[in-house]
Enzyme design. Sequence first.
Site, short mmCIF file in Angstrom:
data_model
loop_
_atom_site.label_atom_id
_atom_site.label_comp_id
_atom_site.label_asym_id
_atom_site.label_seq_id
_atom_site.Cartn_x
_atom_site.Cartn_y
_atom_site.Cartn_z
N GLU A 107 15.27 -62.67 2.93
CA GLU A 107 16.32 -61.74 3.36
C GLU A 107 15.81 -60.31 3.41
O GLU A 107 15.08 -59.87 2.53
CB GLU A 107 17.47 -61.77 2.34
CG GLU A 107 18.16 -63.10 2.32
CD GLU A 107 19.30 -63.12 1.31
OE1 GLU A 107 19.80 -64.21 1.02
OE2 GLU A 107 19.70 -62.03 0.80
N CYS A 120 16.22 -52.99 2.28
CA CYS A 120 16.04 -53.71 1.01
C CYS A 120 15.12 -54.89 1.29
O CYS A 120 15.42 -55.74 2.12
CB CYS A 120 17.41 -54.14 0.49
SG CYS A 120 17.31 -55.08 -1.03
N CYS A 127 12.47 -66.88 -6.82
CA CYS A 127 12.04 -66.03 -7.94
C CYS A 127 11.88 -66.90 -9.17
O CYS A 127 12.68 -67.81 -9.40
CB CYS A 127 13.05 -64.91 -8.21
SG CYS A 127 12.52 -63.79 -9.53
N CYS A 131 17.19 -65.22 -13.70
CA CYS A 131 18.40 -64.52 -14.18
C CYS A 131 19.62 -65.36 -13.76
O CYS A 131 19.73 -65.75 -12.60
CB CYS A 131 18.48 -63.11 -13.60
SG CYS A 131 17.01 -62.14 -13.96
N CYS A 134 21.97 -64.48 -10.68
CA CYS A 134 21.33 -64.07 -9.42
C CYS A 134 21.09 -65.28 -8.52
O CYS A 134 20.51 -66.29 -8.95
CB CYS A 134 20.00 -63.38 -9.76
SG CYS A 134 18.94 -63.12 -8.31
N SER A 232 15.84 -53.47 -14.49
CA SER A 232 17.12 -54.18 -14.60
C SER A 232 17.34 -54.57 -16.06
O SER A 232 16.66 -55.45 -16.57
CB SER A 232 17.08 -55.43 -13.71
OG SER A 232 16.84 -55.03 -12.38
N LEU A 233 18.25 -53.88 -16.70
CA LEU A 233 18.41 -54.03 -18.15
C LEU A 233 19.52 -55.04 -18.50
O LEU A 233 19.26 -56.05 -19.13
CB LEU A 233 18.71 -52.65 -18.74
CG LEU A 233 18.53 -52.46 -20.22
CD1 LEU A 233 17.11 -52.78 -20.66
CD2 LEU A 233 18.87 -51.01 -20.62
N HIS A 234 20.73 -54.75 -18.15
CA HIS A 234 21.90 -55.66 -18.24
C HIS A 234 22.38 -56.00 -19.66
O HIS A 234 23.47 -56.53 -19.81
CB HIS A 234 21.68 -56.97 -17.49
CG HIS A 234 21.16 -56.81 -16.10
ND1 HIS A 234 21.62 -55.87 -15.22
CD2 HIS A 234 20.18 -57.49 -15.44
CE1 HIS A 234 20.97 -55.98 -14.07
NE2 HIS A 234 20.10 -56.94 -14.18
N ASN A 308 28.18 -59.27 -8.29
CA ASN A 308 28.56 -60.05 -7.12
C ASN A 308 28.66 -61.50 -7.58
O ASN A 308 27.68 -62.02 -8.09
CB ASN A 308 27.45 -60.01 -6.06
CG ASN A 308 27.61 -58.86 -5.08
OD1 ASN A 308 28.72 -58.42 -4.81
ND2 ASN A 308 26.51 -58.40 -4.58
N CYS A 351 21.53 -60.05 -3.83
CA CYS A 351 20.19 -60.64 -3.77
C CYS A 351 20.21 -62.16 -3.57
O CYS A 351 20.73 -62.89 -4.38
CB CYS A 351 19.59 -60.29 -5.12
SG CYS A 351 18.02 -60.92 -5.52
#
Length: 365
Positions: A107, A120, A127, A131, A134, A232-234, A308, A351
């Site tokens: 993408e 982007c 990946c 996560c 995601c 990216s902490l979260h 999302n 993503c």
Amino acid sequence: MALPLNDVKMNSRSLHDLTFDQMTALLVSEGLASLHAKTLWSTLHFRSLADPLSREDLSPPLRRWLVSNLSSGTWTLDVPPLNLDVPSGDGLTRKSLLKLTDNQEIETVIMSYDGRHTACISTQAGCAMGCVFCATGQMGFVRHLRPGEIVAQVHHARRVLVEQGKRLRNLVFMGMGEPLHNYDAVMTALDIITHTSGINIGPSKVSISTVGVVPGILRLAEEGRPYNLAVSLHAATDEERSAIVPANQRWPLPDLLAACRSYNAQTGRRIFFAWTLIHGVNDTPEHAQRVAELLRGLDAHVNLIPLNRTEGYEGVESAEEAANEFHRLLQEAGYPCTIRQRRGIDVAAGCGQLKAEKQRRRQAA
Ligand code: SAH
Ligand code: SF4
């Protein structure tokens, strides 16, 4: 660092994989003058021509070399065809699914706000980091992208924008994949993308987002790469973070924060921390206090992004009031902090979500 030409020749046959120096070395090694490398470079990268032979003023030796090497397949080009192209209803986001030679789909998203256009970019097919929230992580890892496949996405975005009389100025490596897990290819791609006689995107207009691959962060700092870094902490405790970001088990928070401190110190650059707000999971005032404590002493900006929703994760986005309160508490603690709008949700712009959506439709058909 870019691979030496011999390694490139062994590992790849795409002209789009080559840095300027490698392209020059290649053509010179084939008996052509270095001037031809400049022409080929500007044809591929400044003009973004999908077919370099369409340029009429190519000198005969360069044309002969290209015809011979492209037709024999000794060298190829990365011009992935478009498999799906979806503009969002608000016209501000356009998401493309590009098909690679082995049929993998990646993408690329073009986002436009305030007259600024940002692409982007994906760095891997799938990946490996897993996560839980995601869509790309839910697919698993397929393979790394080559530099040419990364650069090709930038050319795609440029061609789309040029048709509208617009210019691409910003890049974020926030598409599919973990850029620092594919470090060498991403850095070679950036050497190509930022070259001033080609695409010429300013290094300060490039942001690399990482889940927290500590060796990659340290390497970026050591090599003095002048790009912006987003982490990216979260979550602000190892237990909470490992539950949603499994890579935290490999690079736990103390190691990650130490790497961020040394990045700040070595580069003098601020780090952008991303926090995906998930209702009840990481969006309470206690979470905000913990993240403020965790980041103490760092030069940090926090970006809050409401989740999302994805098929493979039951979590939902935070309520607006919770997001606003989180934002307020972080600002009160002295951190610059922004709530990012979720753009283009109607084209599944999170993503990896467009590819996941397409797969679901295929299965249902
Ligand atoms: N692998 C890198 C870059 C790609 S993901 C990274 O993780 O940073 C880019 C950003 O999108 C990350 O901050 C990631 O946490 C976020 N993201 C992924 N899925 C999301 C979702 N469903 N909702 C909101 N943000 C998401
Ligand atoms: Fe990979 Fe980033 Fe998605 Fe995590 S959020 S699975 S690191 S792409």
